[in-house]
Write a protein that holds these residues in place. Structure first.
Motif, short mmCIF file in Angstrom:
data_model
loop_
_atom_site.label_atom_id
_atom_site.label_comp_id
_atom_site.label_asym_id
_atom_site.label_seq_id
_atom_site.Cartn_x
_atom_site.Cartn_y
_atom_site.Cartn_z
N GLN A 330 2.40 -0.27 9.43
CA GLN A 330 1.52 -0.02 10.57
C GLN A 330 0.40 -0.67 10.51
O GLN A 330 -0.20 -0.71 11.58
CB GLN A 330 1.12 1.73 10.23
CG GLN A 330 2.39 2.58 10.20
CD GLN A 330 2.03 3.90 9.85
OE1 GLN A 330 1.25 4.67 10.38
NE2 GLN A 330 2.50 4.51 8.85
N ASN A 331 0.00 -1.38 9.54
CA ASN A 331 -0.96 -2.10 9.35
C ASN A 331 -1.07 -3.76 9.41
O ASN A 331 -1.71 -4.46 8.98
CB ASN A 331 -2.05 -1.90 7.89
CG ASN A 331 -3.44 -1.48 8.25
OD1 ASN A 331 -3.71 -1.85 9.35
ND2 ASN A 331 -3.78 -1.14 7.17
N HIS A 376 -12.30 -3.41 6.73
CA HIS A 376 -11.73 -2.63 7.58
C HIS A 376 -9.95 -2.46 7.34
O HIS A 376 -9.57 -1.23 7.55
CB HIS A 376 -11.54 -3.38 9.08
CG HIS A 376 -11.17 -2.72 10.15
ND1 HIS A 376 -11.70 -1.49 10.67
CD2 HIS A 376 -10.16 -3.04 11.05
CE1 HIS A 376 -10.89 -1.07 11.83
NE2 HIS A 376 -10.06 -1.89 11.81
N SER A 377 -9.47 -3.19 6.71
CA SER A 377 -7.82 -3.01 6.69
C SER A 377 -7.98 -2.01 5.41
O SER A 377 -6.79 -1.20 5.37
CB SER A 377 -7.18 -4.29 6.17
OG SER A 377 -7.79 -4.80 4.91
N ARG A 379 -10.17 0.36 4.69
CA ARG A 379 -10.28 1.85 5.20
C ARG A 379 -9.31 2.33 6.03
O ARG A 379 -8.79 3.44 5.83
CB ARG A 379 -11.55 1.86 6.11
CG ARG A 379 -12.97 1.34 5.45
CD ARG A 379 -14.18 1.54 6.07
NE ARG A 379 -15.38 1.04 5.35
CZ ARG A 379 -15.95 2.17 4.72
NH1 ARG A 379 -15.35 3.05 4.40
NH2 ARG A 379 -17.10 1.85 4.10
N ARG A 380 -8.71 1.57 6.64
CA ARG A 380 -7.40 1.83 7.57
C ARG A 380 -6.36 2.34 6.65
O ARG A 380 -5.53 3.48 6.81
CB ARG A 380 -7.20 0.77 8.58
CG ARG A 380 -5.75 1.16 9.45
CD ARG A 380 -5.80 0.45 10.69
NE ARG A 380 -4.46 0.65 11.24
CZ ARG A 380 -4.27 1.75 12.04
NH1 ARG A 380 -5.12 2.65 12.44
NH2 ARG A 380 -2.93 1.77 12.72
N THR A 381 -6.34 1.58 5.64
CA THR A 381 -4.98 1.90 4.82
C THR A 381 -5.18 3.48 4.20
O THR A 381 -4.23 4.15 3.92
CB THR A 381 -5.17 0.78 3.70
OG1 THR A 381 -4.48 -0.18 4.02
CG2 THR A 381 -3.92 1.19 2.47
N VAL A 383 -7.01 5.80 5.28
CA VAL A 383 -6.78 6.74 6.44
C VAL A 383 -5.17 6.95 6.46
O VAL A 383 -4.75 8.31 6.70
CB VAL A 383 -7.26 6.55 7.68
CG1 VAL A 383 -7.04 7.43 8.76
CG2 VAL A 383 -8.94 6.50 7.63
N LEU A 384 -4.67 6.09 6.78
CA LEU A 384 -3.15 6.07 6.96
C LEU A 384 -2.33 6.83 5.63
O LEU A 384 -1.57 7.55 5.76
CB LEU A 384 -2.45 4.71 7.07
CG LEU A 384 -2.91 4.06 8.33
CD1 LEU A 384 -2.21 2.67 8.66
CD2 LEU A 384 -2.21 4.80 9.72
N GLN A 427 -6.93 14.45 12.92
CA GLN A 427 -8.15 13.76 12.67
C GLN A 427 -9.32 14.40 12.03
O GLN A 427 -9.97 13.86 11.33
CB GLN A 427 -8.88 13.44 14.12
CG GLN A 427 -9.49 12.24 14.26
CD GLN A 427 -9.16 11.08 13.71
OE1 GLN A 427 -8.15 10.52 14.00
NE2 GLN A 427 -9.98 10.31 12.93
#
Length: 431
Positions: A330-331, A376-377, A379-381, A383-384, A427
């Motif tokens: 997804q990333n 950024h990646s 942080r997104r990882t 959250v996912l 969320q």
């Protein structure tokens, strides 16, 4: 002489054993116990009913459609109060159905308040509460489907509840009118939803001694409904009990996971921030793509395992890497950008001997951009991963439901008829 292999346990027995083991191993803190007290009481009552093989059938519908009369007709006794002018039921009442059912020790018929006596928002809550407390629901109507009937039916089905629709007071229509009414109702129902016409308390005209017409109580006409109930409960009663317990356990598990996410949201934010800073520093300083990739993978794997520990969902390194692969898919865009920047930085560093050091100047902003992408990646990882943990079913009641569906076609049949619960808004729970 070979010894006969033992007969494998039925789906119902497996459900009961696995659910009891899961419930005994469910570890909750004092605060979690308090916040989940209602769901846990409901689940424990259902587990007790599963153990004692006591099934609950809720009789549900608008005020005055004859719910109490229908229960009286089924049990063959005027046990519940009825009133032709107004609904008499103000709270749920359970009475035993004196009917022997194969595989069940007892069946309780539950009378419920009329759904049109409360405001619109309260109707959905009442329907949900009834659905969560019953293994099967009889939705009673006394005419063509109204908007209130349809809303209640949608709520029950969305809760994953098996429903039978009952048209009461069918004696009010002639033999020519009744089939047309039943067709009209059936056309607006989901497929495979049973519809039965009954007359729980019919009246018939008689003449008194002076020749005047009056009406008197006639015997109830509920044989078709009674036979349909007996047939369904004899074949699927134990399974309905087990599936209802599994659904409640799955709700508790999901609520528990959401609570863990909410409780640890701030800690998860700090943890992700620290790993993001470490990864950014590493990729900015490392000159080689291979080191960037290896270091990034190690950092992300450690982050996944730390998040699992934080949320009380421990995971082995192999499972963490498997979850990480799912998240990485997804990333993918950010991963591609990061890989491209690593390749560009390495190329600029390799050109230093040929450019007289001039290629070092653009290498610095590339490293900074690489660090920003790494932050950024990561942080997104994080959250996912948190989202995947909330939805993860491995080893939990939801997973057991799916495994039973694969092994037992009857379970698969019921799960196909029961729509999945709507996804909750994650969320506010995510770091």
């Amino acid at each position: 002489m070979s010894q006969a292999l033992p007969t494998p346990p039925s789906s119902t027995v497996r459900c009961r054993q696995l659910l009891q083991r899961w419930r005994n191993e469910l570890c909750l803190g004092a605060r979690e116990q308090a916040l989940l007290a209602g769901e846990l009481r409901q689940l424990d009552r259902q587990l007790q009913r599963l153990e004692s093989r006591t099934l609950r059938v809720a009789v549900f519908g608008r005020v005055g459609v004859g719910k109490s009369s229908l229960i009286n007709a089924l049990i063959g006794e005027q046990l519940l109060a009825t009133d032709v002018a107004h609904g008499c039921t103000r709270r749920q009442q359970a009475v035993p159905w004196p009917q022997a059912i194969d595989g069940l020790a007892a069946v309780e018929l539950v009378d419920t308040p009329g759904i049109d006596e409360i405001e619109t928002a309260g109707r959905a809550r009442l329907a949900t509460r009834v659905a969560m407390g019953a293994d099967l629901v009889l939705l009673v109507i006394d005419s063509d489907l109204t908007r209130i009937d349809r809303d209640a039916l949608d709520t029950l089905l969305n809760c994953g509840k098996p429903v039978q629709l009952v048209l009461n007071r069918s004696d009010r229509w002639s033999e020519q009118e009744l089939p047309a009414l039943l067709r009209s109702i059936q056309q607006r129902l989901p497929k495979q939803l049973p519809l039965t016409a009954v007359a729980a308390a019919p009246r018939r005209p008689v003449l008194d001694g002076e020749g005047r017409a009056r009406s008197e109580q006639a015997p109830p006409r509920i044989a078709t409904l009674s036979q349909r109930l007996i047939r369904q409960l004899s074949g699927e009663g134990e399974l309905l009990l087990a599936l209802h317990a599994l659904r409640l356990a799955d709700r508790v598990q999901q609520a528990h996971q959401q609570l863990r996410l909410r409780q640890h949201r701030r800690s998860a934010q700090g943890l992700i921030g620290r790993y993001a800073a470490a990864k950014a520093t590493g990729v900015a300083m490392n000159p080689l793509i291979a080191i960037d990739l290896a270091g990034g993978l190690a950092c992300d794997t450690a982050l996944v395992m730390q998040l699992c520990q934080l949320y009380g969902l421990p995971m082995a390194p192999t499972s963490a890497r498997r979850l990480l692969r799912s998240v990485t898919a997804q990333n993918a865009l950010l991963g591609g950008v990061q890989l491209g920047l690593s390749a560009l930085k390495q190329l600029l560093l390799l050109l230093v001997p040929f450019s007289g050091g001039a290629s070092l100047a653009p290498a610095a902003p590339v490293a900074l951009a690489q660090a920003a992408v790494a932050v950024h990646s990561t942080r997104r990882t994080g959250v996912l991963v948190a989202e995947q943990l909330l939805r993860r079913r491995g080893g939990q009641p939801g997973a057991l439901l799916q495994r039973l569906a694969q092994a037992d076609p009857v379970v698969a049949h019921w799960l196909q008829r029961w729509p999945a619960s709507a996804a909750s808004d994650l969320q506010p729970l995510l770091p």
